[in-house]
Design a protein around this motif. Structure first.
Motif, mmCIF file in Angstrom:
data_model
loop_
_atom_site.group_PDB
_atom_site.id
_atom_site.type_symbol
_atom_site.label_atom_id
_atom_site.label_comp_id
_atom_site.label_asym_id
_atom_site.label_seq_id
_atom_site.Cartn_x
_atom_site.Cartn_y
_atom_site.Cartn_z
ATOM 1 N N ARG A 184 31.762 68.204 -19.292
ATOM 2 C CA ARG A 184 30.528 68.985 -19.285
ATOM 3 C C ARG A 184 29.355 68.103 -19.690
ATOM 4 N NH1 ARG A 184 32.935 73.615 -23.168
ATOM 5 N NH2 ARG A 184 33.291 71.651 -24.295
ATOM 6 N N GLU A 185 28.217 68.328 -19.039
ATOM 7 C CA GLU A 185 27.016 67.569 -19.357
ATOM 8 C C GLU A 185 26.451 67.965 -20.718
ATOM 9 O OE1 GLU A 185 24.101 67.961 -16.315
ATOM 10 O OE2 GLU A 185 24.959 66.357 -15.082
ATOM 11 N N ILE A 186 26.043 66.942 -21.476
ATOM 12 C CA ILE A 186 25.358 67.150 -22.751
ATOM 13 C C ILE A 186 24.031 66.410 -22.678
ATOM 14 C CG2 ILE A 186 25.436 66.833 -25.241
ATOM 15 C CD1 ILE A 186 28.479 66.669 -25.023
ATOM 16 N N GLU A 187 22.935 67.128 -22.824
ATOM 17 C CA GLU A 187 21.631 66.471 -22.803
ATOM 18 C C GLU A 187 21.395 65.802 -24.146
ATOM 19 O OE1 GLU A 187 17.026 67.319 -21.377
ATOM 20 O OE2 GLU A 187 18.349 69.017 -21.840
ATOM 21 N N ARG A 188 21.082 64.513 -24.088
ATOM 22 C CA ARG A 188 20.855 63.738 -25.299
ATOM 23 C C ARG A 188 19.369 63.664 -25.668
ATOM 24 N NH1 ARG A 188 25.907 63.804 -27.287
ATOM 25 N NH2 ARG A 188 27.373 62.418 -26.205
ATOM 26 N N ILE A 189 18.527 63.414 -24.681
ATOM 27 C CA ILE A 189 17.094 63.209 -24.908
ATOM 28 C C ILE A 189 16.325 63.829 -23.751
ATOM 29 C CG2 ILE A 189 15.262 61.520 -25.365
ATOM 30 C CD1 ILE A 189 17.448 59.473 -25.863
ATOM 31 N N ARG A 190 15.162 64.390 -24.077
ATOM 32 C CA ARG A 190 14.239 64.862 -23.035
ATOM 33 C C ARG A 190 12.870 64.262 -23.322
ATOM 34 N NH1 ARG A 190 13.978 71.108 -21.260
ATOM 35 N NH2 ARG A 190 16.200 70.605 -21.034
ATOM 36 N N VAL A 191 12.234 63.742 -22.254
ATOM 37 C CA VAL A 191 11.001 62.976 -22.378
ATOM 38 C C VAL A 191 9.938 63.534 -21.442
ATOM 39 C CG1 VAL A 191 10.019 60.767 -21.599
ATOM 40 C CG2 VAL A 191 11.910 60.770 -23.209
ATOM 41 N N LEU A 192 8.699 63.527 -21.904
ATOM 42 C CA LEU A 192 7.527 63.782 -21.065
ATOM 43 C C LEU A 192 6.591 62.595 -21.254
ATOM 44 C CD1 LEU A 192 6.055 65.864 -19.201
ATOM 45 C CD2 LEU A 192 4.926 66.709 -21.272
ATOM 46 N N ALA A 193 6.099 62.025 -20.149
ATOM 47 C CA ALA A 193 5.331 60.781 -20.246
ATOM 48 C C ALA A 193 4.244 60.713 -19.192
ATOM 49 C CB ALA A 193 6.266 59.581 -20.099
ATOM 50 N N SER A 194 3.174 59.977 -19.532
ATOM 51 C CA SER A 194 2.116 59.655 -18.574
ATOM 52 C C SER A 194 2.056 58.141 -18.415
ATOM 53 C CB SER A 194 0.767 60.193 -19.045
ATOM 54 O OG SER A 194 0.734 61.606 -18.967
ATOM 55 N N TYR A 195 1.967 57.713 -17.156
ATOM 56 C CA TYR A 195 1.996 56.290 -16.811
ATOM 57 C C TYR A 195 0.717 55.907 -16.081
ATOM 58 C CZ TYR A 195 6.880 55.263 -18.013
ATOM 59 O OH TYR A 195 8.044 55.036 -18.695
ATOM 60 N N GLY A 196 0.357 54.618 -16.207
ATOM 61 C CA GLY A 196 -0.801 54.086 -15.509
ATOM 62 C C GLY A 196 -0.627 52.601 -15.272
ATOM 63 N N ASP A 197 -1.752 51.890 -15.141
ATOM 64 C CA ASP A 197 -1.740 50.445 -14.931
ATOM 65 C C ASP A 197 -2.548 49.812 -16.057
ATOM 66 O OD1 ASP A 197 -1.956 47.820 -14.166
ATOM 67 O OD2 ASP A 197 -2.622 48.230 -12.116
ATOM 68 N N LEU A 198 -1.872 49.185 -17.019
ATOM 69 C CA LEU A 198 -2.559 48.609 -18.171
ATOM 70 C C LEU A 198 -3.544 47.512 -17.779
ATOM 71 C CD1 LEU A 198 0.458 48.383 -20.647
ATOM 72 C CD2 LEU A 198 -1.547 49.864 -20.902
ATOM 73 N N ASP A 199 -3.282 46.840 -16.667
ATOM 74 C CA ASP A 199 -4.142 45.731 -16.260
ATOM 75 C C ASP A 199 -5.499 46.194 -15.741
ATOM 76 O OD1 ASP A 199 -2.179 43.857 -16.939
ATOM 77 O OD2 ASP A 199 -1.211 44.046 -14.990
ATOM 78 N N THR A 200 -5.662 47.478 -15.479
ATOM 79 C CA THR A 200 -6.934 47.989 -14.970
ATOM 80 C C THR A 200 -7.821 48.565 -16.076
ATOM 81 O OG1 THR A 200 -6.072 50.226 -14.540
ATOM 82 C CG2 THR A 200 -5.818 48.573 -12.788
#
Length: 286
Positions: A113-129
């Motif tokens: 059976r599946e066991i959820e270990r971690i749940r994540v919410l994230a925002s990504y971009g381009d650090l070089d800009t």
């Protein structure tokens, strides 16, 4: 500018290091990834939360149109164990400068059976800009040069049980935050150290997700020993780090009801604040 560290004889590079190999995922289908969580990143037989966040961060870098984590918040639901795991991602929103996604890491119990270990919410971009304008009152932490600080190799294991992760890290702790190792904790809830990967790989945005959760817990300097499991961890990556050692400073101001917060700052070799984090952790008293 801080004193430079001596590099290993053969220095690993970004993309070709143990950290990169151990966070690499295999894409099974769009949004679904397989990985074998390495036992090399364990502490007290549980997989380190910063390493796990880097795994999820790498999956989201692949799933989203932007590659760099700007902010990532993780809730740790159950303790992860070395071995097979699945990461499932979904795209929440994509924009010109930011993309948002969520991800979960799952493992299986003895009944499959599946066991959820971690749940994540994230925002990504381009650090070089990002623009170069910086207006801050933050100052780099002041502590001794690396050759006047101390690592795990200079004393007994910080906690009983497995500490395999320490073999993969370069950590040199500020002596003023080492009272716990001598049986005389300061009671201040502070931890500071020079930080890097043991194979000499320079830091990048994904390894910063590890750096904020790799030092001994501040609870040790509060006179509390043992595992301090993370409940929630939020990391802000502010800029791409320069080559060279990082300095990590972590503080706790409030322990109440069996929980404490840890506020971390990560500074690079050019005295820039490259990452910040806050986590809520459970403390097992008594």
């Amino acid at each position: 500018m801080p004193e430079a560290a001596s590099a290993p004889a053969t220095q690993a590079t970004i993309g070709d290091s143990e950290f990169d190999r151990d966070t690499a995922l295999t894409r099974r289908e769009p949004g679904v990834y397989d990985i074998d969580l390495s036992a090399g990143w364990t502490i007290i037989n549980a997989v380190n939360g910063g390493y796990l966040l880097a795994v999820l961060g790498r999956a989201l870098s692949d799933a989203l149109p932007h590659a760099d984590p700007f902010t990532i918040s993780a809730h740790y639901l159950t303790a992860s164990q070395p071995g097979p795991a699945v990461v499932r991602t979904s795209v929440v929103r994509t924009g010109r400068t930011l993309s948002t996604g969520q991800a979960s890491l799952l493992q299986y119990d003895e009944q499959g059976r599946e066991i959820e270990r971690i749940r994540v919410l994230a925002s990504y971009g381009d650090l070089d800009t990002l623009p170069d304008d910086v207006r801050t009152t933050a100052k780099p932490p002041a502590f001794p040069p690396m050759d006047q600080c101390f690592g795990p190799e200079d004393g007994p294991a910080p906690v009983p049980g497995s500490s395999a992760i320490t073999d993969r890290l370069m950590i040199k702790l500020d002596p003023s935050t080492l009272g716990w190792a001598l049986g005389a904790p300061s009671g201040k809830g502070e931890m500071r150290a020079w930080f890097g990967l043991a194979d000499g790989r320079d830091a990048d945005p994904l390894s910063l997700l590890l750096a904020v959760d790799a030092l001994p817990p501040t609870a040790f300097e509060l006179g509390i020993r043992g595992w301090v499991p993370t409940v929630e961890l939020t990391v802000h990556v502010r800029t791409r780090p320069a080559p060279g050692p990082l300095r990590v400073s972590i503080t706790t101001r409030n322990l109440a009801g069996g929980f404490l917060e840890e506020d971390a700052e990560v500074w690079d070799s050019e005295d820039r604040l490259v990452a910040q984090s806050r986590q809520l952790a459970r403390v097992r008293l008594g």
